[in-house]
Design a protein around this motif. Structure first.
Motif, PDB file in Angstrom:
ATOM      1  N   ARG A 213       0.829  -1.209   0.000  1.00  0.00           N
ATOM      2  CA  ARG A 213       0.000   0.000   0.000  1.00  0.00           C
ATOM      3  C   ARG A 213       0.865   1.260   0.000  1.00  0.00           C
ATOM      4  O   ARG A 213       0.549   2.235  -0.692  1.00  0.00           O
ATOM      5  CB  ARG A 213      -0.935   0.006   1.207  1.00  0.00           C
ATOM      6  N   GLN A 216       2.022   1.849  -3.436  1.00  0.00           N
ATOM      7  CA  GLN A 216       0.916   2.330  -4.269  1.00  0.00           C
ATOM      8  C   GLN A 216       0.628   3.803  -3.999  1.00  0.00           C
ATOM      9  O   GLN A 216       0.343   4.574  -4.932  1.00  0.00           O
ATOM     10  CB  GLN A 216      -0.338   1.488  -4.013  1.00  0.00           C
ATOM     11  N   VAL A 238      -6.997   8.017  -2.722  1.00  0.00           N
ATOM     12  CA  VAL A 238      -7.965   6.952  -2.418  1.00  0.00           C
ATOM     13  C   VAL A 238      -8.628   6.466  -3.703  1.00  0.00           C
ATOM     14  O   VAL A 238      -8.779   5.258  -3.935  1.00  0.00           O
ATOM     15  CB  VAL A 238      -9.028   7.448  -1.418  1.00  0.00           C
ATOM     16  N   GLU A 239      -9.035   7.396  -4.557  1.00  0.00           N
ATOM     17  CA  GLU A 239      -9.744   7.033  -5.783  1.00  0.00           C
ATOM     18  C   GLU A 239      -8.854   6.256  -6.744  1.00  0.00           C
ATOM     19  O   GLU A 239      -9.346   5.508  -7.593  1.00  0.00           O
ATOM     20  CB  GLU A 239     -10.307   8.284  -6.437  1.00  0.00           C
ATOM     21  N   VAL A 241      -5.831   4.343  -5.567  1.00  0.00           N
ATOM     22  CA  VAL A 241      -5.316   3.138  -4.909  1.00  0.00           C
ATOM     23  C   VAL A 241      -6.445   2.185  -4.527  1.00  0.00           C
ATOM     24  O   VAL A 241      -6.282   0.954  -4.579  1.00  0.00           O
ATOM     25  CB  VAL A 241      -4.485   3.528  -3.670  1.00  0.00           C
ATOM     26  N   TYR A 242      -7.595   2.735  -4.146  1.00  0.00           N
ATOM     27  CA  TYR A 242      -8.709   1.910  -3.671  1.00  0.00           C
ATOM     28  C   TYR A 242      -9.839   1.862  -4.695  1.00  0.00           C
ATOM     29  O   TYR A 242     -11.002   1.696  -4.333  1.00  0.00           O
ATOM     30  CB  TYR A 242      -9.225   2.441  -2.329  1.00  0.00           C
ATOM     31  N   ASP A 244     -10.719  -0.452  -6.577  1.00  0.00           N
ATOM     32  CA  ASP A 244     -11.413  -1.743  -6.583  1.00  0.00           C
ATOM     33  C   ASP A 244     -12.154  -2.025  -5.280  1.00  0.00           C
ATOM     34  O   ASP A 244     -12.690  -3.118  -5.092  1.00  0.00           O
ATOM     35  CB  ASP A 244     -10.410  -2.874  -6.854  1.00  0.00           C
ATOM     36  N   VAL A 245     -12.201  -1.037  -4.393  1.00  0.00           N
ATOM     37  CA  VAL A 245     -12.865  -1.188  -3.095  1.00  0.00           C
ATOM     38  C   VAL A 245     -14.204  -0.473  -3.131  1.00  0.00           C
ATOM     39  O   VAL A 245     -14.333   0.593  -3.753  1.00  0.00           O
ATOM     40  CB  VAL A 245     -11.970  -0.613  -1.966  1.00  0.00           C
ATOM     41  N   TRP A 250     -14.492   4.165   1.371  1.00  0.00           N
ATOM     42  CA  TRP A 250     -13.470   5.144   1.034  1.00  0.00           C
ATOM     43  C   TRP A 250     -13.172   6.114   2.181  1.00  0.00           C
ATOM     44  O   TRP A 250     -12.058   6.603   2.302  1.00  0.00           O
ATOM     45  CB  TRP A 250     -13.864   5.908  -0.227  1.00  0.00           C
ATOM     46  N   ALA A 253     -10.757   4.322   4.194  1.00  0.00           N
ATOM     47  CA  ALA A 253      -9.512   4.241   3.429  1.00  0.00           C
ATOM     48  C   ALA A 253      -8.764   5.569   3.463  1.00  0.00           C
ATOM     49  O   ALA A 253      -7.530   5.597   3.509  1.00  0.00           O
ATOM     50  CB  ALA A 253      -9.804   3.836   1.988  1.00  0.00           C
ATOM     51  N   GLU A 254      -9.507   6.666   3.451  1.00  0.00           N
ATOM     52  CA  GLU A 254      -8.859   7.977   3.481  1.00  0.00           C
ATOM     53  C   GLU A 254      -8.096   8.183   4.787  1.00  0.00           C
ATOM     54  O   GLU A 254      -7.031   8.811   4.796  1.00  0.00           O
ATOM     55  CB  GLU A 254      -9.880   9.090   3.284  1.00  0.00           C
ATOM     56  N   SER A 256      -6.548   5.858   6.428  1.00  0.00           N
ATOM     57  CA  SER A 256      -5.289   5.126   6.256  1.00  0.00           C
ATOM     58  C   SER A 256      -4.350   5.850   5.297  1.00  0.00           C
ATOM     59  O   SER A 256      -3.132   5.892   5.523  1.00  0.00           O
ATOM     60  CB  SER A 256      -5.567   3.702   5.756  1.00  0.00           C
TER      61      SER A 256
END
Length: 268
Positions: A213, A216, A238-239, A241-242, A244-245, A250, A253-254, A256
């Protein structure tokens, strides 16, 4: 893609029983795992993370717990700590936590402490990163470690920036890895999701995932236009790297990504 096998808790080793709280969700997986650790030679027990204030759940914990000597918290997040005070009060015992705001009684909890109930011992290990007050609990008798949200039974956890810090989290994962190797700990009893029977394998995966990560995030940051990178790039990263999530995740994820950006800035 098939759905993961539902997790329902149960009894593990000589001392552990997991009572699953009915608070399943995107962030809690199947629900919060409340762990009851009982001295095999008596009715006395330690309850870890009573979870949400849901009477049916607390009654189920009661049925597994017998005579509760103390309540312990892995960290302060409400899905783990909300019911701690009321549950301890109904049993006339204390709540021990790293954060004083979540204690009931004067006794704290921290690195190197050993909570003993009869022949049962619970060894406290500081594992900050997910939150600043995250603790893990080693149960030598079962060669198990309770990890709260530091290691989950399925998927990976959020480093909850700014309280959580990635540098501290990586150090905690490395420390747990060393501890499992040195003490022969084989099993992870997590705060969410199923029990993991290969503790070292899980920690290897977590460390590799974090490094992946980070790389990435580095690549995504380098790909942004200078104006985006100089402002607040977290959502744009986020948009990328993530992608596929599920976007529902999100926001988490943001957190992190912000922790990763802060770590990269500190590391140069």
């Amino acid at each position: 893609m098939s759905s993961p096998t539902p997790w329902a808790g149960g009894a593990f080793g000589d001392t552990g029983t997991c009572v699953l709280a009915p608070n399943a969700g995107m962030m809690t997986l199947d629900g919060t795992n409340t762990w009851v650790l009982r001295d095999p030679d008596s009715s006395r027990s330690v309850v870890v993370d009573p979870g949400p204030s849901i009477e049916a759940h607390l009654s189920a914990v009661d049925a597994a717990a017998g005579d509760v000597s103390v309540v312990l918290l892995t960290h302060h997040h409400a899905d783990h700590s909300e019911a701690a005070r009321e549950y301890a009060e109904r049993h006339g015992c204390g709540v021990r936590a790293l954060d004083p705001a979540y204690r009931l009684g004067s006794e704290g909890l921290g690195e190197g402490d050993v909570v003993a109930v009869g022949d049962l011992e619970v060894h406290v290990v500081a594992t900050p990163g997910h939150t600043s007050d995250s603790l893990s609990f080693v149960v030598p008798q079962d060669r198990a470690v309770l990890t709260g949200d530091t290691v989950l039974g399925r998927g990976t956890t959020v480093v909850a920036h700014p309280d959580g810090q990635l540098g501290a989290y990586l150090s905690s994962l490395q420390r747990l890895h060393a501890l499992c190797g040195e003490q022969g700990i084989t099993t992870v009893w997590p705060g969410h999701g199923p029990v993991i029977d290969d503790a070292l394998g899980a920690l290897d995966f977590y460390l590799a995932h974090r490094e992946q990560r980070l790389e990435q995030v580095r690549e995504a940051l380098a790909s942004l236009p200078p104006s985006s990178a100089s402002d607040d790039p977290a959502r744009a990263i986020v948009e990328i790297v993530y992608a596929d999530v599920d976007p529902v995740l999100w926001g988490a994820a943001e957190l992190s990504v912000r922790a990763q950006l802060a770590y990269l800035a500190t590391a140069g």
